[in-house]
Design a protein around this motif. Structure first.
Motif, short mmCIF file in Angstrom:
data_model
loop_
_atom_site.label_atom_id
_atom_site.label_comp_id
_atom_site.label_asym_id
_atom_site.label_seq_id
_atom_site.Cartn_x
_atom_site.Cartn_y
_atom_site.Cartn_z
N LEU A 161 31.90 48.72 33.10
CA LEU A 161 31.54 48.01 34.13
C LEU A 161 31.25 48.25 35.09
O LEU A 161 30.82 46.99 35.59
N GLU A 162 30.87 49.59 35.43
CA GLU A 162 29.80 49.65 36.73
C GLU A 162 28.55 48.69 36.33
O GLU A 162 27.68 48.80 37.54
N GLU A 163 27.76 48.26 35.07
CA GLU A 163 26.74 48.05 35.54
C GLU A 163 26.93 45.95 35.74
O GLU A 163 26.14 45.23 36.06
N CYS A 164 28.17 45.61 36.14
CA CYS A 164 28.68 44.04 35.85
C CYS A 164 29.45 43.79 37.09
O CYS A 164 29.67 42.31 37.22
N GLU A 176 42.12 51.20 39.58
CA GLU A 176 42.93 51.67 38.41
C GLU A 176 42.53 49.81 38.07
O GLU A 176 42.46 49.79 37.01
N GLU A 177 43.90 49.55 38.60
CA GLU A 177 44.33 48.11 38.43
C GLU A 177 43.09 46.73 38.62
O GLU A 177 42.98 46.54 37.57
N ARG A 178 42.50 47.45 39.61
CA ARG A 178 41.46 46.18 39.50
C ARG A 178 40.34 46.58 38.05
O ARG A 178 39.72 45.23 37.22
N LYS A 179 40.08 47.43 37.54
CA LYS A 179 39.40 48.00 36.79
C LYS A 179 39.99 47.70 35.38
O LYS A 179 39.24 46.92 34.25
N TYR A 180 41.57 47.75 35.39
CA TYR A 180 41.79 47.06 33.96
C TYR A 180 41.73 46.16 34.75
O TYR A 180 41.53 45.18 33.15
N ILE A 181 42.10 45.11 35.25
CA ILE A 181 41.53 43.10 35.07
C ILE A 181 40.80 43.18 34.66
O ILE A 181 40.45 41.80 33.39
N GLY A 203 38.06 42.36 48.83
CA GLY A 203 39.35 42.19 49.46
C GLY A 203 40.37 40.90 48.56
O GLY A 203 40.69 41.29 46.84
N ASN A 204 40.84 40.04 48.97
CA ASN A 204 41.74 39.06 48.64
C ASN A 204 40.92 37.85 47.75
O ASN A 204 41.43 37.02 47.19
N LYS A 205 39.55 37.99 47.60
CA LYS A 205 38.51 37.38 47.18
C LYS A 205 38.20 37.96 45.60
O LYS A 205 37.31 38.26 46.01
N GLU A 230 41.55 35.87 35.23
CA GLU A 230 42.93 34.39 35.69
C GLU A 230 44.16 35.17 34.97
O GLU A 230 45.62 35.70 35.15
N ARG A 231 43.93 35.31 33.58
CA ARG A 231 45.12 35.59 33.15
C ARG A 231 45.46 36.82 32.90
O ARG A 231 46.97 37.39 32.65
N ARG A 232 44.41 37.62 33.15
CA ARG A 232 45.04 39.53 33.59
C ARG A 232 45.49 39.76 34.33
O ARG A 232 46.63 40.19 34.98
N SER A 233 44.77 38.80 35.75
CA SER A 233 45.47 39.04 37.05
C SER A 233 46.93 38.63 37.55
O SER A 233 47.67 38.78 37.92
N ARG A 234 46.82 37.40 36.45
CA ARG A 234 48.05 36.67 37.03
C ARG A 234 50.24 37.74 36.45
O ARG A 234 50.62 38.11 37.08
N ASN A 235 49.21 38.53 34.97
CA ASN A 235 50.07 39.01 34.13
C ASN A 235 50.24 40.61 35.13
O ASN A 235 51.39 40.91 34.92
N GLU A 236 49.45 40.55 36.02
CA GLU A 236 49.67 41.58 36.99
C GLU A 236 50.40 41.81 37.99
O GLU A 236 50.03 42.15 38.86
#
Length: 262
Positions: A161-164, A176-181, A203-205, A230-236
């Motif tokens: 994750l931390e490489e990208c 943690e939520e952002r990391k899951y997405i 932020g929101n971008k 998009e799919r995982r964000s919408r699921n969250e």
């Protein structure tokens, strides 16, 4: 946490010696009638080659990368970078729906015969468009072929994750939520597992970039990654839209799109 289609997704190169039944074919055809669109709103009509495409029959010509009995989904795409993004985005959306139907899929970019595919679908639009990739679909068979082991051995390790993915200060994501997405984005398939997608979450971008844009397949790769995001964000519960942000940060990567969380 319950596994979603992104968690279940893997490249299936070995299919059962039993072709899709009529009910599955009907479901796929109905799926392709749905209005899947990418961020750039390029209209891409996908078709399903509902034939037994095993390698011995040579109807698609996958050069031994896929075995067993399978069909293929593909479409004609304008020869333009952002159209390739839409192609990757929409076809991966279809792939995730197929995974929810317990079917196996595999993206093929340079490892299929376009000539054979064009003959199978019966249309030729090569003067203005191309078929940048196909999605094979069928019943997954157990076990791996020797060639699969070789392919896995030649692929690069999957980046962490931390490489990208980074915050606005180009530091690793901590939320943690952002990391899951973003973990769903990390597992998006890409040509030879190069993982060219980079993300800055400010932020929101959420800004998307390509670290490597040397070949057209990279734009398909980032389209696939954006689909996962998009799919995982919408699921969250994080709904939003894709925009071109003139004020997006300009690190040493090629800017492509921004997901604006509403």
């Amino acid at each position: 946490m319950e596994m979603d289609a992104i968690d279940k997704r893997k490249s299936v190169r070995k299919y059962k010696e039993r072709f899709l039944n009529a009910d599955e074919i009907t479901k796929i055809l109905h799926l392709l009638e749905m209005p899947f669109t990418g961020p750039g709103r390029n209209e891409i009509k996908f078709e399903f080659i509902a034939q037994d495409l095993d390698e011995d029959k040579g109807k698609v010509g996958t050069y031994g990368f896929v075995s067993g009995k399978y069909g293929a989904i593909l479409g004609w795409c304008p020869k333009e970078s952002y159209a390739y993004v839409d192609y990757g985005f929409t076809l991966e959306n279809i792939a995730l729906n197929l995974i929810d139907m317990d079917l196996g899929t595999c993206w093929l970019g340079g490892s299929f015969s376009r000539k054979n595919v064009i003959e199978a679908i019966g249309t030729d639009q090569r003067d203005s468009k191309t078929i940048p990739g196909i999605l094979t679909v069928g019943y997954e068979a157990q076990g791996k072929r020797i060639r699969d082991v070789f392919i896995s051995g030649t692929k690069r390790r999957r980046k962490e994750l931390e490489e990208c993915f980074f915050d606005s200060g180009l530091q690793p994501i901590e939320d943690e939520e952002r990391k899951y997405i973003l973990e769903g984005v990390r597992w998006a398939p890409s040509a030879m597992n190069r993982q060219p997608t980079r993300v800055i979450w400010d932020g929101n971008k959420v800004h998307f970039y390509l670290a490597d844009a040397k070949i057209d397949l990279r734009y398909i790769d980032i389209g696939i990654a954006m689909c996962h995001f998009e799919r995982r964000s919408r699921n969250e519960g994080l709904k939003g839209k894709w925009i071109i942000d003139s004020e997006a940060p300009k690190p040493n990567w090629l800017y492509v799109y921004t997901y604006l969380i509403e």
